[in-house]
Scaffold this active site. Structure first.
Site, PDB file in Angstrom:
ATOM      1  N   HIS A  22      69.578  -7.694  86.361  1.00 28.52           N
ATOM      2  CA  HIS A  22      70.541  -7.102  85.426  1.00 28.52           C
ATOM      3  C   HIS A  22      70.237  -7.542  83.994  1.00 28.52           C
ATOM      4  O   HIS A  22      70.966  -8.333  83.390  1.00 28.52           O
ATOM      5  CB  HIS A  22      71.973  -7.467  85.827  1.00 28.52           C
ATOM      6  CG  HIS A  22      72.455  -6.750  87.047  1.00 28.52           C
ATOM      7  ND1 HIS A  22      72.478  -7.337  88.295  1.00 28.52           N
ATOM      8  CD2 HIS A  22      72.897  -5.477  87.215  1.00 28.52           C
ATOM      9  CE1 HIS A  22      72.938  -6.473  89.178  1.00 28.52           C
ATOM     10  NE2 HIS A  22      73.202  -5.329  88.552  1.00 28.52           N
ATOM     11  N   ASN A  23      69.165  -6.987  83.460  1.00 29.92           N
ATOM     12  CA  ASN A  23      68.755  -7.284  82.089  1.00 29.92           C
ATOM     13  C   ASN A  23      68.582  -5.959  81.342  1.00 29.92           C
ATOM     14  O   ASN A  23      68.917  -4.890  81.863  1.00 29.92           O
ATOM     15  CB  ASN A  23      67.457  -8.108  82.089  1.00 29.92           C
ATOM     16  CG  ASN A  23      66.406  -7.491  83.009  1.00 29.92           C
ATOM     17  OD1 ASN A  23      66.238  -6.272  83.039  1.00 29.92           O
ATOM     18  ND2 ASN A  23      65.704  -8.334  83.773  1.00 29.92           N
ATOM     19  N   THR A  50      65.980  -4.306  80.709  1.00 26.63           N
ATOM     20  CA  THR A  50      65.024  -3.396  81.344  1.00 26.63           C
ATOM     21  C   THR A  50      65.741  -2.513  82.365  1.00 26.63           C
ATOM     22  O   THR A  50      65.455  -1.315  82.476  1.00 26.63           O
ATOM     23  CB  THR A  50      63.888  -4.182  82.021  1.00 26.63           C
ATOM     24  OG1 THR A  50      63.280  -5.041  81.062  1.00 26.63           O
ATOM     25  CG2 THR A  50      62.846  -3.239  82.599  1.00 26.63           C
ATOM     26  N   HIS A  51      66.672  -3.111  83.109  1.00 27.30           N
ATOM     27  CA  HIS A  51      67.482  -2.305  84.033  1.00 27.30           C
ATOM     28  C   HIS A  51      68.288  -1.267  83.252  1.00 27.30           C
ATOM     29  O   HIS A  51      68.374  -0.101  83.653  1.00 27.30           O
ATOM     30  CB  HIS A  51      68.416  -3.195  84.846  1.00 27.30           C
ATOM     31  CG  HIS A  51      69.480  -2.443  85.593  1.00 27.30           C
ATOM     32  ND1 HIS A  51      69.210  -1.566  86.620  1.00 27.30           N
ATOM     33  CD2 HIS A  51      70.841  -2.415  85.424  1.00 27.30           C
ATOM     34  CE1 HIS A  51      70.333  -1.037  87.072  1.00 27.30           C
ATOM     35  NE2 HIS A  51      71.342  -1.534  86.362  1.00 27.30           N
ATOM     36  N   GLN A  59      66.609  -3.746 102.216  1.00 23.17           N
ATOM     37  CA  GLN A  59      66.358  -2.454 101.576  1.00 23.17           C
ATOM     38  C   GLN A  59      66.685  -1.293 102.515  1.00 23.17           C
ATOM     39  O   GLN A  59      67.257  -0.279 102.096  1.00 23.17           O
ATOM     40  CB  GLN A  59      64.899  -2.363 101.125  1.00 23.17           C
ATOM     41  CG  GLN A  59      64.574  -3.214  99.915  1.00 23.17           C
ATOM     42  CD  GLN A  59      65.360  -2.773  98.689  1.00 23.17           C
ATOM     43  OE1 GLN A  59      65.294  -1.631  98.266  1.00 23.17           O
ATOM     44  NE2 GLN A  59      66.115  -3.702  98.111  1.00 23.17           N
TER      45      GLN A  59
END
Length: 719
Positions: free
Chosen positions: A451-452, A454-455, A667
């Site tokens: 969660h930065n 880039t996300h 996943q």
């Protein structure tokens, strides 16, 4: 009378014509026998004619006279006197099984066809020589024809699909002529010319006029509707019959009374004894929410339904009265611990058990000293070249992350916002937009593995990609587009790298502030506006009028809050039922589809679905990007589990233990539970075949790893 008693029929005896008419009007008997052995001549006039039309004349045992005068007088049958009770009994039983039951079927016709009109299955009735006699609205919607275009036409006059095997029609006709039903896959050609695959069941029905065939079509994609359609048709039928009976109406009107042969003497307890004392109070409410109206309708239906249906509706009411209408119930944790932990971590607000430790995350302000980014015209050539590719779904956001030294949001935001004319819409300068993008990016935590910024840039890219799809673009106006781009940019600002459940269990300041409800999503939306309004240099809203700002602000907040996973299934279900299904039923009606898409309520659902799909689109990215994002989110969950153990907090997702976790299993669970259905629905609306292909390939990749008992992101190197 003895024969009636033996057959279990209720019998009334009248001695005079006047008392016979009075008794008939009161009871509406199914069989009337008039004793003609004596010289009494009966006059056929007025109300007595109704009696004669369904009467049997009982004559003395004498030489066989002609039956024609009796038939002309209105009688339907003649029975010669017989001293044998068995002979009388047989006559009654034959009359009931023949003429009486035929009358029942005729009376039921209106109710049956009303049920067909509301049935969700497509139904077509043809004669023996293949002339179409009836189609229901579901058939019209599915095939794109109006009823008037079909009734009276031979099947051979309608276009045929070339996808059926050559001998299929001969096979079907052979089955029907033998009186056997045929069931299988059949391709039909719609009015638009498109072929549609159907699961078809053709039933031969023998009537007084010979054969007719009943064709039931059920689209394979809607196969789960079959039981519901049949049940609703039965309920319509049952309601008509019971209501007529209850109100003492003439049972010959429109519907059959289920107890009418009941002229039978069984005194079984009436279904109408089933009553619900709360119904009167519910119906008297003056303020009703939609769910209350639904419950009222079901309660009313229960009163006129058979016991089995009423009991089923009881179970329906129990479900409707729960608070979690859209949250599926999982199996036990032993069945699928990965799915249980994942869902528990993403769709709950923690265990509400506060420890003595307060978790107050520290903001990462390492980017606050970044210089103001250059203008779009002065972007370094290497970055500009990357950005030229941003309209493709395969755009590599991780390459941009590296090239911009973890500042992809500012550069990508400048490119996308400019291409959508955001500055013109907001009446703000490019310098203001640059300052705002830098401010938002500075408040993302670069220390978070997932969660930065880039996300955020990845979600912004997906949002822009979806907005450019033709059907999405035609459904939204420019304010909607600007709101979506801003919401994507800020949707995770100041994210601490921990889930809502963690914050609630830790008793964080944010959890207390937002009452343990949508904690992070509320914080992201609120902080984004606080930061924006704090300084005029970065306030992109300062030049728009108050009403436009309020509308834009509400749209942004709604989209950010839609990313919260506790309402995931609610959003998806509403989208499917309000948009996907209605549009599928009007697929040849462009104006009808446009009306569905462009209603204010449905535009809201489209925007929510758009940002939800953009937020979790990683499994639909090319494989290498999918693997990288899977590793990043797993690392963030591992770090949370580590901290929960250190602080003595409840471990929200125990399977995300870095020493034991199977990333492929996690996943697979995420895709199965959250992604597949949502992207099927979004693809049906926006047409995204490339995304669905990536999703299928990525799922196979994770399944292969899981089959190999591999727990890591990639298969082990060959030995």
């Amino acid at each position: 009378w003895w024969a009636c008693d033996r057959a279990g029929f209720r019998c009334n005896i009248a001695r005079t014509p006047e008392s016979a008419v009075e008794c008939f009007l009161d009871k509406h008997h199914e069989i009337i026998v008039i004793d003609g052995r004596h010289s009494l001549r009966t006059q056929i006039n007025g109300r007595r004619r109704d009696i004669y039309r369904k009467s049997t004349s009982l004559l003395p045992d004498q030489e066989e006279p002609s039956v024609l005068p009796l038939l002309c007088a209105g009688f339907s049958r003649r029975f010669v006197e017989n001293s044998s009770v068995s002979a009388c009994y047989n006559e009654l039983i034959q009359t009931e099984h023949g003429e009486v039951r035929c009358q029942f079927k005729l009376r039921a016709c209106n109710s049956v066809f009303t049920a067909l009109e509301y049935c969700q299955e497509a139904v077509e009735i043809t004669s023996e020589d293949h002339i179409i006699q009836y189609v229901n609205p579901a058939f019209e919607r599915m095939m794109g024809y109006h009823r008037g275009e079909l009734i009276g036409k031979e099947l051979t006059e309608l276009p045929k699909s070339d996808k059926n095997r050559a001998d299929l029609l001969d096979t079907i006709n052979t089955c029907i002529k033998k009186g056997k039903e045929w069931q299988g896959i059949y391709f039909a050609r719609k009015k638009s010319g498109d072929s549609i695959q159907q699961q078809v069941k053709i039933l031969p029905v023998i009537g007084q006029g010979g054969f007719c065939s009943l064709t039931r079509n059920l689209k394979i994609s809607d196969r789960f509707l079959l039981h519901n359609a049949c049940l609703s048709a039965f309920n319509i039928f049952a309601s008509c019959t019971e209501c007529h009976s209850l109100r003492h109406r003439d049972r010959r009107k429109d519907s059959i009374d289920a107890r009418s042969v009941g002229s039978r003497g069984s005194d079984a307890p009436s279904l109408q004894n089933r009553r619900y004392s709360s119904v009167a109070r519910i119906h008297s409410m003056t303020i009703e929410a939609p769910i209350t109206k639904v419950i009222n309708i079901i309660n009313a239906a229960q009163e006129s339904s058979p016991v089995t249906v009423a009991e089923a509706l009881d179970r329906v009411l129990e479900i409707l009265r729960t608070t979690e209408l859209y949250s599926p119930q999982l199996a036990s944790k032993d069945d699928d611990p990965h799915t249980n932990d994942l869902v528990g971590g993403l769709m709950t607000d923690g265990l509400r058990r506060l420890s003595g430790n307060e978790y107050v995350f520290s903001k990462n302000m390492s980017q606050s000293q970044l210089t103001i980014p250059v203008t779009l015209n002065d972007v370094p050539p290497s970055i500009a070249e990357m950005l030229n590719d941003e309209e493709r779904w395969e755009f590599n956001i991780l390459d941009l992350e590296a090239a911009t030294h973890k500042r992809p949001l500012t550069y990508l935001g400048l490119k996308i916002f400019t291409s959508f004319g955001v500055c013109d819409f907001l009446n703000c300068s490019e310098a203001t937009l640059r300052s705002w993008l830098q401010l938002m990016e500075a408040n993302y935590h670069s220390s978070n593995s997932y969660h930065n910024s880039t996300h955020a840039a990845d979600v912004l890219h997906a949002t822009a990609y979806f907005l450019r799809k033709e059907r999405v673009k035609s459904s939204l106006d420019q304010l909607d587009e600007v709101a979506a781009l801003i919401a994507a940019t800020v949707h995770d600002v100041d994210h601490p790298g921990r889930t809502n459940s963690f914050l609630c269990n830790a008793g964080s300041e944010l959890a207390v502030l937002y009452n343990d409800t949508a904690v992070l999503e509320s914080h992201h939306a609120a902080l984004a506006f606080q930061l924006t309004m704090r300084d005029g240099k970065s306030n992109v809203f300062k030049n728009i009028d108050r009403n436009q700002f309020r509308t834009l602000r509400q749209a942004i907040i709604d989209m950010v809050l839609a990313t919260e996973m506790t309402r995931h299934f609610e959003h998806v279900s509403k989208f499917v039922n309000s948009i996907n299904k209605p549009m599928a039923s009007t697929n040849s009606d462009c104006e009808g589809q446009s009306n569905i898409r462009n209603s204010p309520e449905n535009r809201l659902l489209i925007k929510r679905m758009l940002i939800k799909c953009a937020d979790v689109a990683n499994p639909c990215r090319p494989l290498e990007l999918c693997i990288e994002w899977a590793g990043r989110i797993s690392e963030e969950y591992f770090a949370q589990t580590d901290e929960e153990k250190r602080q003595g907090l409840p471990v929200v997702m125990p399977v995300f233990d870095r020493n034991t976790c199977s990333v492929p299993k996690s996943q697979i669970s995420f895709i199965d539970y959250f992604i597949t259905d949502m992207f099927d629905a979004w693809d049906a609306f926006a047409s995204l075949p490339n995304l669905m292909e990536h999703l299928s390939e990525n799922y196979k990749y994770w399944k292969n790893l899981d089959d190999m008992k591999c727990k890591s992101l990639r298969p082990p190197p060959p030995s």
